[in-house]
Design a protein around this motif. Structure first.
Motif, PDB file in Angstrom:
ATOM      1  N   ASN A 593      68.159  22.967 -18.575  1.00 33.51           N
ATOM      2  CA  ASN A 593      66.749  23.344 -18.751  1.00 33.51           C
ATOM      3  C   ASN A 593      65.815  22.150 -18.612  1.00 33.51           C
ATOM      4  OD1 ASN A 593      67.533  22.074 -21.041  1.00 33.51           O
ATOM      5  ND2 ASN A 593      66.548  23.492 -22.475  1.00 33.51           N
ATOM      6  N   SER A 594      66.350  21.021 -18.029  1.00 29.07           N
ATOM      7  CA  SER A 594      65.515  19.845 -17.809  1.00 29.07           C
ATOM      8  C   SER A 594      65.909  19.184 -16.497  1.00 29.07           C
ATOM      9  CB  SER A 594      65.651  18.871 -18.978  1.00 29.07           C
ATOM     10  OG  SER A 594      67.002  18.445 -19.113  1.00 29.07           O
ATOM     11  N   SER A 595      65.041  18.290 -16.052  1.00 32.45           N
ATOM     12  CA  SER A 595      65.267  17.629 -14.768  1.00 32.45           C
ATOM     13  C   SER A 595      65.145  16.122 -14.930  1.00 32.45           C
ATOM     14  CB  SER A 595      64.246  18.115 -13.727  1.00 32.45           C
ATOM     15  OG  SER A 595      64.320  19.508 -13.566  1.00 32.45           O
ATOM     16  N   CYS A 596      65.817  15.386 -14.032  1.00 32.87           N
ATOM     17  CA  CYS A 596      65.773  13.925 -14.064  1.00 32.87           C
ATOM     18  C   CYS A 596      64.420  13.419 -13.593  1.00 32.87           C
ATOM     19  CB  CYS A 596      66.857  13.334 -13.169  1.00 32.87           C
ATOM     20  SG  CYS A 596      68.531  13.576 -13.817  1.00 32.87           S
ATOM     21  N   ALA A 597      63.913  12.404 -14.275  1.00 28.96           N
ATOM     22  CA  ALA A 597      62.666  11.768 -13.880  1.00 28.96           C
ATOM     23  C   ALA A 597      62.691  10.332 -14.376  1.00 28.96           C
ATOM     24  CB  ALA A 597      61.470  12.503 -14.447  1.00 28.96           C
ATOM     25  N   GLY A 598      61.909   9.454 -13.725  1.00 31.29           N
ATOM     26  CA  GLY A 598      61.808   8.070 -14.172  1.00 31.29           C
ATOM     27  C   GLY A 598      63.156   7.386 -14.164  1.00 31.29           C
ATOM     28  N   ASN A 599      63.392   6.525 -15.151  1.00 34.25           N
ATOM     29  CA  ASN A 599      64.631   5.778 -15.271  1.00 34.25           C
ATOM     30  C   ASN A 599      65.604   6.518 -16.174  1.00 34.25           C
ATOM     31  OD1 ASN A 599      63.808   3.566 -13.634  1.00 34.25           O
ATOM     32  ND2 ASN A 599      62.541   2.838 -15.349  1.00 34.25           N
ATOM     33  N   TYR A 600      66.297   7.516 -15.577  1.00 31.11           N
ATOM     34  CA  TYR A 600      67.339   8.272 -16.265  1.00 31.11           C
ATOM     35  C   TYR A 600      66.810   9.059 -17.463  1.00 31.11           C
ATOM     36  CZ  TYR A 600      69.731   4.782 -13.489  1.00 31.11           C
ATOM     37  OH  TYR A 600      70.117   3.981 -12.461  1.00 31.11           O
ATOM     38  N   GLN A 601      65.574   9.544 -17.403  1.00 28.41           N
ATOM     39  CA  GLN A 601      65.020  10.411 -18.450  1.00 28.41           C
ATOM     40  C   GLN A 601      65.168  11.870 -18.035  1.00 28.41           C
ATOM     41  OE1 GLN A 601      61.328   9.354 -20.455  1.00 28.41           O
ATOM     42  NE2 GLN A 601      61.259   7.431 -19.268  1.00 28.41           N
ATOM     43  N   ASN A 611      55.337   8.794 -16.521  1.00 32.12           N
ATOM     44  CA  ASN A 611      55.852   7.431 -16.712  1.00 32.12           C
ATOM     45  C   ASN A 611      55.941   7.046 -18.184  1.00 32.12           C
ATOM     46  OD1 ASN A 611      56.971   5.085 -15.643  1.00 32.12           O
ATOM     47  ND2 ASN A 611      55.006   4.011 -15.653  1.00 32.12           N
ATOM     48  N   GLN A 612      56.309   8.013 -19.021  1.00 32.31           N
ATOM     49  CA  GLN A 612      56.463   7.733 -20.438  1.00 32.31           C
ATOM     50  C   GLN A 612      57.756   6.925 -20.674  1.00 32.31           C
ATOM     51  OE1 GLN A 612      55.863  10.753 -19.178  1.00 32.31           O
ATOM     52  NE2 GLN A 612      54.300  11.844 -20.355  1.00 32.31           N
ATOM     53  N   ASP A 613      57.806   6.270 -21.852  1.00 32.82           N
ATOM     54  CA  ASP A 613      59.048   5.572 -22.169  1.00 32.82           C
ATOM     55  C   ASP A 613      60.064   6.588 -22.678  1.00 32.82           C
ATOM     56  OD1 ASP A 613      58.847   5.940 -25.023  1.00 32.82           O
ATOM     57  OD2 ASP A 613      57.374   4.317 -25.065  1.00 32.82           O
ATOM     58  N   CYS A 614      61.298   6.131 -22.919  1.00 28.72           N
ATOM     59  CA  CYS A 614      62.383   7.045 -23.222  1.00 28.72           C
ATOM     60  C   CYS A 614      62.255   7.687 -24.601  1.00 28.72           C
ATOM     61  CB  CYS A 614      63.729   6.336 -23.090  1.00 28.72           C
ATOM     62  SG  CYS A 614      63.939   4.945 -24.230  1.00 28.72           S
ATOM     63  N   LYS A 615      61.313   7.210 -25.467  1.00 25.24           N
ATOM     64  CA  LYS A 615      61.133   7.835 -26.776  1.00 25.24           C
ATOM     65  C   LYS A 615      60.458   9.194 -26.646  1.00 25.24           C
ATOM     66  CE  LYS A 615      60.795   3.379 -29.160  1.00 25.24           C
ATOM     67  NZ  LYS A 615      59.929   2.460 -29.932  1.00 25.24           N
ATOM     68  N   THR A 616      59.770   9.414 -25.535  1.00 27.28           N
ATOM     69  CA  THR A 616      59.064  10.677 -25.319  1.00 27.28           C
ATOM     70  C   THR A 616      60.046  11.779 -24.946  1.00 27.28           C
ATOM     71  OG1 THR A 616      57.124   9.444 -24.569  1.00 27.28           O
ATOM     72  CG2 THR A 616      57.203  11.798 -24.063  1.00 27.28           C
ATOM     73  N   TYR A 617      60.950  11.488 -24.058  1.00 32.79           N
ATOM     74  CA  TYR A 617      61.945  12.475 -23.634  1.00 32.79           C
ATOM     75  C   TYR A 617      63.333  11.890 -23.812  1.00 32.79           C
ATOM     76  CZ  TYR A 617      57.727  14.235 -21.344  1.00 32.79           C
ATOM     77  OH  TYR A 617      56.453  14.664 -21.084  1.00 32.79           O
ATOM     78  N   THR A 628      62.415   0.823 -24.848  1.00 30.54           N
ATOM     79  CA  THR A 628      61.627   1.769 -24.037  1.00 30.54           C
ATOM     80  C   THR A 628      62.402   2.267 -22.825  1.00 30.54           C
ATOM     81  OG1 THR A 628      60.675  -0.032 -22.737  1.00 30.54           O
ATOM     82  CG2 THR A 628      59.477   0.644 -24.728  1.00 30.54           C
ATOM     83  N   LYS A 629      63.688   1.812 -22.669  1.00 22.15           N
ATOM     84  CA  LYS A 629      64.436   2.163 -21.474  1.00 22.15           C
ATOM     85  C   LYS A 629      65.742   2.849 -21.820  1.00 22.15           C
ATOM     86  CE  LYS A 629      62.616  -1.610 -18.629  1.00 22.15           C
ATOM     87  NZ  LYS A 629      62.951  -2.793 -17.806  1.00 22.15           N
ATOM     88  N   CYS A 630      66.177   3.712 -20.907  1.00 24.23           N
ATOM     89  CA  CYS A 630      67.485   4.351 -21.033  1.00 24.23           C
ATOM     90  C   CYS A 630      68.550   3.384 -20.532  1.00 24.23           C
ATOM     91  CB  CYS A 630      67.533   5.642 -20.225  1.00 24.23           C
ATOM     92  SG  CYS A 630      66.411   6.933 -20.818  1.00 24.23           S
ATOM     93  N   GLN A 631      69.565   3.135 -21.387  1.00 19.95           N
ATOM     94  CA  GLN A 631      70.653   2.236 -21.007  1.00 19.95           C
ATOM     95  C   GLN A 631      71.987   2.932 -21.182  1.00 19.95           C
ATOM     96  OE1 GLN A 631      70.388  -1.508 -23.035  1.00 19.95           O
ATOM     97  NE2 GLN A 631      68.316  -1.953 -22.293  1.00 19.95           N
TER      98      GLN A 631
END
Length: 670
Positions: A593-601, A611-617, A628-631
């Protein structure tokens, strides 16, 4: 499709080794040339005097010197070739009494043609005959007149020209003519002897001629009075001299042997004393001594420069012909930033600086009255060749990128000379010198040696090693661990031929990332050595020339934290040329029910990503939000707690990581 990025190239360097003849009886027109010789086989072959692209041969004989032009086909099936064929078209002669051993050659007037310097020991004053190379035919018997060459005559029993060399000691791109004086006869009788000197006459450019007088004579005293303009001199002597860039700084260095062994470094200019001479200090900066080398013989080829270990640097092979030693050393060339000491200990047994070849127990003496470095097997690495006169034997060790031990013993049953892939022994040569030349113009150096009154040139031979990695898949999928065993279970190598691959060079060609590491731990049962050149370059050596070498390389690994695709090239100088692609970009896997966007969000369907940071999604499966990044996660994921919706189910898909081999994914349930 994700964009590909070049990351890794693997070079496979193949050594090809021929089965060298072992005696005169095996020589014929197909594997050698024979030339009439009656003066102990003094020969030089590393020059092209007539500028036709072929290496020519200079041979001493009882009436002077003969030059035979290269490319043996010009002499038909004549065996042996004799002086009558040096008719101006196929070669020429220069005649005088008492020719003085080894000739030297090189282009010292900058016209693109190699020139020759040859001496005579009579009169005792000494004379050097310098012959200019040129295009086209020569007179069959040359008389020098200042235009086609010149002479330099010594005085007062100087024995001028008793030692000589041609090399670019000042690095201006033109070779210089170097010659020395000495009177061993008068020294022996303890008579007064004129001052001993070594002259350096700078090379000319654009085909200029040296000024001469009275029928083509050059006055060497003009060198002494030129204040460094046309050259300089040194108040010293030597019975032998050789040239090569041992410190690899772009300037040829001068090796002097007998009475003391020492090297004078070349340089762009030489600080002269008030009398116009140069006095090197041998302090490690101007040059150094080699006190452990004490050659007692003279006029033989006691040293030779070349690349013996295949690292691209010039090495020095030198014979310690002292009767109590009979060792041969290969002093390994060093980069120009290497700090030399005032003395070099050739007996240090430090294999990073010198390789010692010693006799060991046994009846064969393995002395070395003449030494040469030249590539006989066409693998691009110079081979060590030595003439042992007491044994009537020429022995050779093939140069290699495989590290040699500090001491190589030649007389043991497992000797490197007894393996046709690593060395050879040729029985029957009974004169005093050997040399190399590509006389048949096949791109491989030949070995010249003498038996009685015949000079033989044994043709070098390149034999291709047939090898194939037989890679199964040229695409390697993403590995979450970042560790890639790209050959493991992915190749079926084979290698055929008498000899096999010596060295596999593995190198990361892109700009290394922090943490990138190329590695290989050899199987305990193998005799494989690994040389690490950097974190992303290793050389893997087949010490025993084993045919199983390639099959033992499956656990070569490359570790990276880079999130980019990889391209791998595997090549072996025309033998192996394969491409492997590695998908090193981490996949973005989200709930249905979701799609990839940005840096692995993972952004919910219908939501615009800004362009939100990873805390948003949330982050993609296998990632976690750090800052702020997905690792990438350090732990494995499972279906437990994944939370698939009612019309979905959790399945594990391969991700080829270690220790995680599967990752969970919500898929539509029928």
């Amino acid at each position: 499709m994700k964009e590909l990025f070049y990351l890794l190239i693997i070079f496979v360097w193949i050594s090809s080794v021929n089965c060298f003849p072992s005696s005169i009886s095996q020589l014929n027109n197909t594997n050698s040339v024979a030339i009439t010789s009656n003066y102990e086989g003094y020969v030089e072959g590393s020059c092209d005097i007539n500028g036709d692209g072929y290496q020519d041969l200079i041979e001493i004989y009882d009436k002077g010197y003969i030059v035979y032009f290269g490319n043996n086909t010009r002499f038909g099936n004549n065996r042996p070739i004799n002086v009558s064929l040096a008719n101006g078209i196929n070669g020429f002669r220069i005649e005088f009494i008492y020719p003085e051993r080894l000739p030297v050659c090189g282009d010292f007037n900058g016209d693109g043609f190699d020139d020759i310097a040859i001496p005579t020991s009579r009169p005792r004053d000494g004379v050097i005959y310098a012959i200019y190379g040129k295009k086209g035919p020569f007179d069959a018997n040359i008389t020098l007149n200042g235009t086609n060459g010149f002479t330099i005559t010594g005085s007062n029993n100087q024995a001028l020209g008793i030692t000589r060399a041609i090399c670019d000691i000042n690095g201006d791109g033109v070779k210089d003519l170097i010659f020395g004086t000495k009177s061993p006869f008068y020294d022996y009788l303890a008579f007064n002897n004129p001052s001993k000197k070594i002259y350096i006459l700078y090379g000319l450019k654009n085909g200029a001629k040296y000024p001469t007088y009275s029928g083509g004579k050059f006055n060497q005293t003009t060198i002494e009075t030129s204040n460094g303009q046309i050259g300089f001199y040194m108040d010293t002597d030597s019975m032998s001299m050789f040239c090569g860039d041992i410190n690899n700084d772009g300037y040829d260095d001068l090796l002097l042997l007998n009475p003391t062994s020492r090297i004078i470094f070349g340089r762009p200019s030489f600080p002269l004393l008030a009398n116009g001479s140069y006095a090197p200090n041998y302090n490690g900066t101007d040059g150094f001594y080699i006190p452990s080398v004490e050659p007692y013989i003279q006029r033989y080829r006691l040293a030779s420069f070349g690349d013996f270990n295949g690292d691209g640097l010039t090495d020095l092979a030198i014979s310690n012909s002292n009767a109590t030693a009979y060792e041969v050393y290969v002093i390994l060339g060093q980069n120009s930033d290497f700090k030399w000491n005032s003395t070099f200990d050739s007996k240090s047994r430090d294999s990073t600086q010198v390789i010692s070849f010693v006799k060991g127990s046994g009846n064969t003496s393995y002395e070395c009255y003449s030494v040469s470095l030249g590539d006989l097997n066409g693998d691009g690495i110079d081979d060590l060749q030595c003439l042992s006169t007491r044994d009537n034997l020429v022995w050779g060790v093939y140069g290699s990128t495989v590290p040699f031990p500090p001491v190589v013993t030649l007389n043991e049953s497992s000797s490197i000379l007894n393996n046709q892939c690593s060395g050879f022994k040729f029985q029957g040569a009974n004169q005093v010198n050997i040399a190399n030349s590509d006389f048949n113009n096949d791109g491989i150096q030949d070995l010249f040696l003498t038996k009685d009154n015949l000079l033989y040139g044994i043709y070098g031979e390149r034999k291709s090693v047939v090898a194939n990695l037989n890679i199964k898949s040229t695409f390697i999928p993403y590995n979450k661990s970042g560790v890639y065993y790209f050959l493991n279970n992915n190749f079926q190598p084979n290698s055929t031929g008498t000899c096999h691959i010596q060295t596999l060079n593995v190198k990361v060609m892109n700009r290394p990332k922090n943490g990138d590491l190329l590695d290989f731990i050899p199987p305990a049962s193998s005799n494989i050595k690994v040389t690490r050149k950097s974190a992303t370059e290793i050389m893997i050596h087949n010490v025993d020339h084993s045919m199983e070498f390639l099959s033992q390389l499956s656990l070569i690994s490359f570790t990276t934290k880079s999130n980019s695709n990889i391209k791998i090239s595997l090549s072996s100088k025309g033998v192996i040329n394969s491409i492997i692609e590695i998908n090193a970009i981490a996949p973005c896997v989200c709930y249905s029910n979701s799609s990839c966007a940005g840096n692995y969000q993972c952004v919910p369907n219908g939501v615009t990503y800004q362009n939100q940071d990873c805390k948003t999604y949330g982050c993609s499966l296998g990632f976690e939000c750090v800052g702020t990044k997905c690792q990438l996660k350090s732990r494995c994921d499972t279906c437990y707690g994944l939370g698939c919706v009612d019309n979905e189910k959790c399945e594990y898909l391969l991700d080829f990581s270690h220790p995680c081999t599967l990752y969970p994914f919500c898929v539509h349930q029928e």
